[in-house]
Write a protein that holds these residues in place. Sequence first.
Motif, PDB file in Angstrom:
ATOM      1  N   VAL A   1      71.474  -7.031 -48.610  1.00 46.47           N
ATOM      2  CA  VAL A   1      72.539  -7.369 -49.547  1.00 46.47           C
ATOM      3  C   VAL A   1      73.826  -7.617 -48.773  1.00 46.47           C
ATOM      4  CG1 VAL A   1      73.693  -6.663 -51.674  1.00 46.47           C
ATOM      5  CG2 VAL A   1      71.412  -5.791 -51.179  1.00 46.47           C
ATOM      6  N   GLU A   2      74.640  -8.540 -49.272  1.00 40.18           N
ATOM      7  CA  GLU A   2      75.878  -8.897 -48.593  1.00 40.18           C
ATOM      8  C   GLU A   2      77.040  -8.913 -49.576  1.00 40.18           C
ATOM      9  OE1 GLU A   2      75.108 -12.691 -46.789  1.00 40.18           O
ATOM     10  OE2 GLU A   2      73.719 -11.856 -45.308  1.00 40.18           O
ATOM     11  N   ILE A   3      78.244  -8.730 -49.032  1.00 39.08           N
ATOM     12  CA  ILE A   3      79.465  -8.818 -49.831  1.00 39.08           C
ATOM     13  C   ILE A   3      80.498  -9.607 -49.036  1.00 39.08           C
ATOM     14  CG2 ILE A   3      81.500  -7.464 -50.502  1.00 39.08           C
ATOM     15  CD1 ILE A   3      79.834  -5.592 -51.986  1.00 39.08           C
ATOM     16  N   SER A   4      81.208 -10.498 -49.707  1.00 41.68           N
ATOM     17  CA  SER A   4      82.320 -11.224 -49.099  1.00 41.68           C
ATOM     18  C   SER A   4      83.595 -10.413 -49.278  1.00 41.68           C
ATOM     19  CB  SER A   4      82.497 -12.596 -49.768  1.00 41.68           C
ATOM     20  OG  SER A   4      81.348 -13.391 -49.599  1.00 41.68           O
ATOM     21  N   VAL A   5      84.366 -10.296 -48.208  1.00 37.71           N
ATOM     22  CA  VAL A   5      85.640  -9.589 -48.263  1.00 37.71           C
ATOM     23  C   VAL A   5      86.740 -10.538 -47.809  1.00 37.71           C
ATOM     24  CG1 VAL A   5      86.928  -7.532 -47.563  1.00 37.71           C
ATOM     25  CG2 VAL A   5      84.437  -7.429 -47.737  1.00 37.71           C
ATOM     26  N   MET A   6      87.906 -10.423 -48.435  1.00 38.62           N
ATOM     27  CA  MET A   6      89.018 -11.313 -48.146  1.00 38.62           C
ATOM     28  C   MET A   6      90.322 -10.557 -48.345  1.00 38.62           C
ATOM     29  SD  MET A   6      89.884 -14.949 -50.020  1.00 38.62           S
ATOM     30  CE  MET A   6      89.590 -14.215 -51.628  1.00 38.62           C
ATOM     31  N   GLY A   7      91.344 -10.953 -47.594  1.00 38.89           N
ATOM     32  CA  GLY A   7      92.666 -10.363 -47.784  1.00 38.89           C
ATOM     33  C   GLY A   7      93.213  -9.778 -46.499  1.00 38.89           C
ATOM     34  N   HIS A   8      94.438  -9.271 -46.569  1.00 38.41           N
ATOM     35  CA  HIS A   8      95.021  -8.599 -45.423  1.00 38.41           C
ATOM     36  C   HIS A   8      94.346  -7.249 -45.229  1.00 38.41           C
ATOM     37  CE1 HIS A   8      97.896 -11.777 -45.191  1.00 38.41           C
ATOM     38  NE2 HIS A   8      98.404 -11.516 -46.386  1.00 38.41           N
ATOM     39  N   ASN A   9      94.424  -6.724 -44.011  1.00 35.28           N
ATOM     40  CA  ASN A   9      93.689  -5.505 -43.694  1.00 35.28           C
ATOM     41  C   ASN A   9      94.089  -4.332 -44.587  1.00 35.28           C
ATOM     42  OD1 ASN A   9      93.493  -2.830 -41.767  1.00 35.28           O
ATOM     43  ND2 ASN A   9      91.796  -4.243 -41.451  1.00 35.28           N
TER      44      ASN A   9
ATOM     45  N   GLU B   1      77.967   2.410 -60.692  1.00 34.60           N
ATOM     46  CA  GLU B   1      78.441   3.229 -59.581  1.00 34.60           C
ATOM     47  C   GLU B   1      77.971   2.686 -58.232  1.00 34.60           C
ATOM     48  OE1 GLU B   1      78.066   7.857 -58.049  1.00 34.60           O
ATOM     49  OE2 GLU B   1      77.750   7.401 -60.177  1.00 34.60           O
ATOM     50  N   SER B   2      76.764   2.142 -58.182  1.00 31.97           N
ATOM     51  CA  SER B   2      76.248   1.583 -56.927  1.00 31.97           C
ATOM     52  C   SER B   2      77.084   0.381 -56.478  1.00 31.97           C
ATOM     53  CB  SER B   2      74.788   1.161 -57.089  1.00 31.97           C
ATOM     54  OG  SER B   2      73.954   2.286 -57.238  1.00 31.97           O
ATOM     55  N   LEU B   3      77.472  -0.462 -57.426  1.00 23.98           N
ATOM     56  CA  LEU B   3      78.307  -1.613 -57.098  1.00 23.98           C
ATOM     57  C   LEU B   3      79.660  -1.160 -56.568  1.00 23.98           C
ATOM     58  CD1 LEU B   3      79.020  -4.610 -57.054  1.00 23.98           C
ATOM     59  CD2 LEU B   3      79.599  -4.437 -59.489  1.00 23.98           C
TER      60      LEU B   3
ATOM     61  N   SER C   1      83.403  -0.572 -52.150  1.00 22.11           N
ATOM     62  CA  SER C   1      84.305   0.340 -51.449  1.00 22.11           C
ATOM     63  C   SER C   1      83.929   0.456 -49.971  1.00 22.11           C
ATOM     64  CB  SER C   1      84.268   1.719 -52.112  1.00 22.11           C
ATOM     65  OG  SER C   1      85.079   2.635 -51.422  1.00 22.11           O
ATOM     66  N   LEU C   2      82.630   0.538 -49.691  1.00 24.08           N
ATOM     67  CA  LEU C   2      82.162   0.642 -48.312  1.00 24.08           C
ATOM     68  C   LEU C   2      82.423  -0.650 -47.547  1.00 24.08           C
ATOM     69  CD1 LEU C   2      80.804   2.577 -46.350  1.00 24.08           C
ATOM     70  CD2 LEU C   2      78.584   1.713 -47.120  1.00 24.08           C
ATOM     71  N   ALA C   3      82.292  -1.791 -48.223  1.00 22.94           N
ATOM     72  CA  ALA C   3      82.586  -3.084 -47.585  1.00 22.94           C
ATOM     73  C   ALA C   3      84.052  -3.160 -47.190  1.00 22.94           C
ATOM     74  CB  ALA C   3      82.224  -4.229 -48.531  1.00 22.94           C
ATOM     75  N   LYS C   4      84.940  -2.721 -48.084  1.00 23.77           N
ATOM     76  CA  LYS C   4      86.371  -2.773 -47.786  1.00 23.77           C
ATOM     77  C   LYS C   4      86.750  -1.775 -46.684  1.00 23.77           C
ATOM     78  CE  LYS C   4      87.516  -2.445 -52.224  1.00 23.77           C
ATOM     79  NZ  LYS C   4      88.349  -2.399 -53.466  1.00 23.77           N
ATOM     80  N   LYS C   5      86.123  -0.608 -46.696  1.00 26.63           N
ATOM     81  CA  LYS C   5      86.391   0.372 -45.635  1.00 26.63           C
ATOM     82  C   LYS C   5      85.944  -0.182 -44.280  1.00 26.63           C
ATOM     83  CE  LYS C   5      85.457   5.112 -44.145  1.00 26.63           C
ATOM     84  NZ  LYS C   5      84.767   6.404 -44.448  1.00 26.63           N
ATOM     85  N   THR C   6      84.781  -0.800 -44.248  1.00 30.91           N
ATOM     86  CA  THR C   6      84.279  -1.393 -43.010  1.00 30.91           C
ATOM     87  C   THR C   6      85.240  -2.468 -42.507  1.00 30.91           C
ATOM     88  OG1 THR C   6      81.985  -0.954 -43.644  1.00 30.91           O
ATOM     89  CG2 THR C   6      82.338  -2.653 -41.984  1.00 30.91           C
TER      90      THR C   6
ATOM     91  N   GLU D   1      89.993  -7.412 -50.707  1.00 30.22           N
ATOM     92  CA  GLU D   1      89.273  -7.580 -51.969  1.00 30.22           C
ATOM     93  C   GLU D   1      87.807  -7.847 -51.659  1.00 30.22           C
ATOM     94  OE1 GLU D   1      91.172 -10.456 -54.663  1.00 30.22           O
ATOM     95  OE2 GLU D   1      92.803 -10.511 -53.204  1.00 30.22           O
ATOM     96  N   ALA D   2      86.930  -7.339 -52.509  1.00 32.59           N
ATOM     97  CA  ALA D   2      85.493  -7.518 -52.311  1.00 32.59           C
ATOM     98  C   ALA D   2      84.893  -8.306 -53.465  1.00 32.59           C
ATOM     99  CB  ALA D   2      84.800  -6.164 -52.192  1.00 32.59           C
ATOM    100  N   SER D   3      83.981  -9.193 -53.140  1.00 36.33           N
ATOM    101  CA  SER D   3      83.310 -10.025 -54.140  1.00 36.33           C
ATOM    102  C   SER D   3      82.153  -9.268 -54.779  1.00 36.33           C
ATOM    103  CB  SER D   3      82.760 -11.284 -53.475  1.00 36.33           C
ATOM    104  OG  SER D   3      81.628 -10.954 -52.658  1.00 36.33           O
ATOM    105  N   LEU D   4      81.512  -9.909 -55.729  1.00 33.93           N
ATOM    106  CA  LEU D   4      80.219  -9.434 -56.196  1.00 33.93           C
ATOM    107  C   LEU D   4      79.204  -9.617 -55.065  1.00 33.93           C
ATOM    108  CD1 LEU D   4      80.105 -10.915 -59.817  1.00 33.93           C
ATOM    109  CD2 LEU D   4      80.383  -8.504 -59.179  1.00 33.93           C
ATOM    110  N   PRO D   5      78.171  -8.792 -55.025  1.00 34.14           N
ATOM    111  CA  PRO D   5      77.199  -8.898 -53.935  1.00 34.14           C
ATOM    112  C   PRO D   5      76.185 -10.009 -54.164  1.00 34.14           C
ATOM    113  CG  PRO D   5      76.601  -7.099 -55.383  1.00 34.14           C
ATOM    114  CD  PRO D   5      77.904  -7.641 -55.908  1.00 34.14           C
TER     115      PRO D   5
END
Length: 364
Positions: free
Chosen positions: A226-234, A275-277, A282-287, A238-242
């Motif tokens: 599974v993948e998520i797109s992330v965008m924005g300043h550090n 909750e899984s989403l 949240s984990l994508a943005k933390k990474t 913001e995270a997309s739908l997976p």
Amino acid sequence: MNKKTVALIFGGKSAEHEVSLRSARNIADALDKDKFTPMLVGISKEGSWYRFPDTKIFTENTKIVDSELPANAEPVALVSLKGKPVLYSLKSHSETNIDIAFPIMHGTMGEDGTIQGLFKMVQVPFVGCGVWGSAAGMDKEVMKRLLQEAQIPNAKYLLLTPFKNITYDEVASKLGSPFFIKPANAGSSVGVHKIKSEADFAVKLKDAFQFDTKVLAEEFIQGREVEISVMGHNHSPEASLPGEIIPQHEFYSYEAKYLDDNGALLKIPAEITGESLQKMQSLAKKTYQVMGCDGLTRVDFFLRPNGEFYINEINTIPGFTKISMYPKMWEATGLSYKDLITRLIILGFEKYEAEQKLKTSYLD
């Protein structure tokens, strides 16, 4: 905003050269021509820079090589003149101002911080991650060290080098079997192999070392990709739908991604909710933040049947081809391809303006 000149820079000395041209074509087509003027700059497989007058470079060529150049290819150099970035023609000696660079160079010499360093040297704003975030994201060993320090779950691994012999049995005893090997600094599954036997290990390790002097042996995690797109300043990503990749090959190899039209099924959005989403986003943005990313990054996960997420890797210049996950996941989230490209360019300008406020001289 006045109309800005955007230098789309593609190609380069990378195993993903051809994919880069396909991504650049889509970005050139999607660019909002009311706001931006595209400038097409291709780097050959030998490392030479050329400017092309139109998008025929994409329709008539699958690669850029010095010995097979189109007649209209103009040799150029990116330089700083009087503190301003310009594209200098080595043929006509003319200068063309650049407002922002959009690197679309997947893999080595583009995604690893090298070209980002050039952009900073000539003082041109650019789209995407900076030098450090790009370099750290490209090197999978460094990435894993940072993830472990931040207590972000990822697969167990061993570092392999040409200077230290290690046997199949030693790797299998620590990681289990099967396991994967992958070059530390390569993308799009180049040089990645699933190892099931000692004979596999010897042959495939030799192939992986063709692409880097560091190779990772990595634990095989059974689960959904599974993948998520992330965008924005550090500081405010913001995270997309997976999206989910369902490989039709044994794993999501280079062939499955780019050479076989039926190599994988893409499910966007993935069937992950509640909750899984929230946990995954949240984990994508933390990474993204831990890795020093800025602008854009795709974060790749494994999702085990018990619901546990593991970070596989990040991609700081993800694909923008017609089947690429990064733009498709944003489209599913409600952001069109055209608006996505505009947003990424604006983020590049904002990052540059913030950096310009920093002092570069102690005495001034």
